[in-house]
Design an enzyme around this catalytic site. Sequence first.
Site, PDB file in Angstrom:
ATOM      1  N   HIS A 128      -9.510  -8.036  61.061  1.00 25.26           N
ATOM      2  CA  HIS A 128      -9.840  -8.819  62.248  1.00 25.26           C
ATOM      3  C   HIS A 128     -10.170 -10.273  61.943  1.00 25.26           C
ATOM      4  O   HIS A 128     -10.343 -11.071  62.881  1.00 25.26           O
ATOM      5  CB  HIS A 128     -10.994  -8.164  63.011  1.00 25.26           C
ATOM      6  CG  HIS A 128     -10.812  -8.210  64.500  1.00 25.26           C
ATOM      7  ND1 HIS A 128     -11.527  -7.416  65.367  1.00 25.26           N
ATOM      8  CD2 HIS A 128     -10.003  -8.954  65.285  1.00 25.26           C
ATOM      9  CE1 HIS A 128     -11.158  -7.677  66.619  1.00 25.26           C
ATOM     10  NE2 HIS A 128     -10.238  -8.613  66.597  1.00 25.26           N
ATOM     11  N   ASP A 151     -14.411  -3.937  70.492  1.00 26.27           N
ATOM     12  CA  ASP A 151     -14.794  -3.714  69.100  1.00 26.27           C
ATOM     13  C   ASP A 151     -16.103  -2.934  69.047  1.00 26.27           C
ATOM     14  O   ASP A 151     -16.938  -3.048  69.954  1.00 26.27           O
ATOM     15  CB  ASP A 151     -15.004  -5.079  68.413  1.00 26.27           C
ATOM     16  CG  ASP A 151     -14.770  -5.062  66.915  1.00 26.27           C
ATOM     17  OD1 ASP A 151     -15.172  -4.078  66.269  1.00 26.27           O
ATOM     18  OD2 ASP A 151     -14.221  -6.046  66.392  1.00 26.27           O
ATOM     19  N   HIS A 153     -18.003  -3.689  66.593  1.00 28.09           N
ATOM     20  CA  HIS A 153     -18.789  -4.699  65.884  1.00 28.09           C
ATOM     21  C   HIS A 153     -18.636  -6.054  66.561  1.00 28.09           C
ATOM     22  O   HIS A 153     -17.601  -6.332  67.177  1.00 28.09           O
ATOM     23  CB  HIS A 153     -18.330  -4.799  64.429  1.00 28.09           C
ATOM     24  CG  HIS A 153     -18.250  -3.471  63.735  1.00 28.09           C
ATOM     25  ND1 HIS A 153     -17.089  -2.713  63.729  1.00 28.09           N
ATOM     26  CD2 HIS A 153     -19.173  -2.761  63.061  1.00 28.09           C
ATOM     27  CE1 HIS A 153     -17.311  -1.590  63.060  1.00 28.09           C
ATOM     28  NE2 HIS A 153     -18.571  -1.594  62.645  1.00 28.09           N
ATOM     29  N   ASP A 155     -18.605  -9.085  65.011  1.00 26.57           N
ATOM     30  CA  ASP A 155     -17.765  -9.988  64.223  1.00 26.57           C
ATOM     31  C   ASP A 155     -18.141 -11.457  64.430  1.00 26.57           C
ATOM     32  O   ASP A 155     -17.271 -12.330  64.484  1.00 26.57           O
ATOM     33  CB  ASP A 155     -16.282  -9.775  64.549  1.00 26.57           C
ATOM     34  CG  ASP A 155     -15.766  -8.426  64.085  1.00 26.57           C
ATOM     35  OD1 ASP A 155     -16.506  -7.706  63.400  1.00 26.57           O
ATOM     36  OD2 ASP A 155     -14.611  -8.081  64.418  1.00 26.57           O
ATOM     37  N   HIS A 168     -13.861 -10.690  57.914  1.00 28.52           N
ATOM     38  CA  HIS A 168     -13.449  -9.955  59.117  1.00 28.52           C
ATOM     39  C   HIS A 168     -14.646  -9.678  60.020  1.00 28.52           C
ATOM     40  O   HIS A 168     -14.462  -9.316  61.188  1.00 28.52           O
ATOM     41  CB  HIS A 168     -12.698  -8.664  58.767  1.00 28.52           C
ATOM     42  CG  HIS A 168     -13.551  -7.518  58.317  1.00 28.52           C
ATOM     43  ND1 HIS A 168     -13.158  -6.202  58.448  1.00 28.52           N
ATOM     44  CD2 HIS A 168     -14.764  -7.476  57.708  1.00 28.52           C
ATOM     45  CE1 HIS A 168     -14.097  -5.398  57.958  1.00 28.52           C
ATOM     46  NE2 HIS A 168     -15.071  -6.152  57.504  1.00 28.52           N
ATOM     47  N   ASP A 261      -9.847  -4.183  68.383  1.00 28.57           N
ATOM     48  CA  ASP A 261     -10.068  -3.531  67.092  1.00 28.57           C
ATOM     49  C   ASP A 261     -10.106  -2.032  67.354  1.00 28.57           C
ATOM     50  O   ASP A 261     -10.909  -1.557  68.165  1.00 28.57           O
ATOM     51  CB  ASP A 261     -11.401  -4.012  66.506  1.00 28.57           C
ATOM     52  CG  ASP A 261     -11.673  -3.502  65.097  1.00 28.57           C
ATOM     53  OD1 ASP A 261     -11.304  -2.346  64.803  1.00 28.57           O
ATOM     54  OD2 ASP A 261     -12.298  -4.240  64.307  1.00 28.57           O
ATOM     55  N   ASP A 263     -11.413   0.281  65.868  1.00 28.12           N
ATOM     56  CA  ASP A 263     -12.681   0.974  65.639  1.00 28.12           C
ATOM     57  C   ASP A 263     -13.583   0.934  66.878  1.00 28.12           C
ATOM     58  O   ASP A 263     -14.653   1.553  66.889  1.00 28.12           O
ATOM     59  CB  ASP A 263     -13.397   0.478  64.386  1.00 28.12           C
ATOM     60  CG  ASP A 263     -14.016  -0.909  64.494  1.00 28.12           C
ATOM     61  OD1 ASP A 263     -14.314  -1.362  65.613  1.00 28.12           O
ATOM     62  OD2 ASP A 263     -14.225  -1.543  63.441  1.00 28.12           O
ATOM     63  N   GLU A 306      -7.054  -3.627  62.591  1.00 28.02           N
ATOM     64  CA  GLU A 306      -7.865  -2.711  61.768  1.00 28.02           C
ATOM     65  C   GLU A 306      -7.370  -1.264  61.730  1.00 28.02           C
ATOM     66  O   GLU A 306      -8.129  -0.378  61.332  1.00 28.02           O
ATOM     67  CB  GLU A 306      -9.341  -2.760  62.182  1.00 28.02           C
ATOM     68  CG  GLU A 306     -10.003  -4.129  62.019  1.00 28.02           C
ATOM     69  CD  GLU A 306     -10.351  -4.494  60.571  1.00 28.02           C
ATOM     70  OE1 GLU A 306     -10.123  -3.664  59.666  1.00 28.02           O
ATOM     71  OE2 GLU A 306     -10.854  -5.622  60.368  1.00 28.02           O
TER      72      GLU A 306
END
Length: 337
Positions: A128, A151, A153, A155, A168, A261, A263, A306
């Site tokens: 990412h 996401d 996260h 980031d 990332h 992303d 995830d 990702e």
Amino acid sequence: MSSTPSNKFLPSPKTVAIVGCPFSGGQSKLGVDKAPIHLVQAGLINEVEELGWRVVFDGHHQFEDISTPPDGIQLNGTSDAAVNTALDASIARLRSPLLVAQVCESVASAVQAHAEMGHLPVTLGGDHSLAMGTISGTLRAYDQACVIWIDAHADINTIHSTDSGNIHGMPLSFLLKLNPPAPSPDSVLAKFDWVSHLPAERLVYIGLRDVDRGEKEILKKHSIKAFSMHEVDRYGIGKVVEMALDHVNPQRDRPIHLSFDVDALDPSVAPSTGTPVRGGLTFREGHYICEAIHQTGLLVAFDLMEVNPTLADAESVRQTVTVGCSLVRSALGETLL
């Protein structure tokens, strides 16, 4: 079946540019660079064409023009012989910053070129950190664009708040210009000066559930709108998407860059990714986001990031790649009926 509302920014014939970015330098786990090849080999291009899009795909970027930094400059640090200041210490923690900066700048130019030709760039990562490049490219072509970031996260670690040094986990801090200015033209930080500026009010998150302490402070300090999984559970994904759009695009007149992303999805849905976190978006929640953004007629760029085909068994890899292709199709107009 596909549904094709009029896109307010793309000319006819509607054209997707597949930008394959086999890059893993923004983090430490090998294999995420294999994702673009797996996604294309899974039939993504034909699937997009079947939705009525013209597809431009010139092969995966190999970044042949990216050179190794000259002697005296460390990929993992600075050119100074000694680390004497807090700024130098922070820079020294970064993982391969010069390589990441150069690759992302190359990606920015590719995305910008496609966007200026009226194409909708679909960037297949890769990690990412690449979003520094994709979003910069979008902002060069559409200076009023907003970003919807899907996401687990945030980031948005800065060079001072990052523990891992993995870039990332930092692209949004560069895009929002939260890092200190480069102390000199030769500084590592100067290599990121090309990154476009995304105003904080034009960013919104959906799906957060694993946010570092420093990132929480950044989100609060800069009043960045974020819908965690708590809000998804409380309001439902339909209401969350509507509230997210109301924040970054209240008049529904701004181009949208959707950066996804995998995830963000629960590991039971997309297991083959580098930083899975349980309690994520369901299969349908992830797809609803893509469907709803497509329905606005404002989507001008899409990132799928990702997917890592090397981190799980063959069936889990197949499942994750299949979901990735499905998310792209949903963002480009595939419907259930």
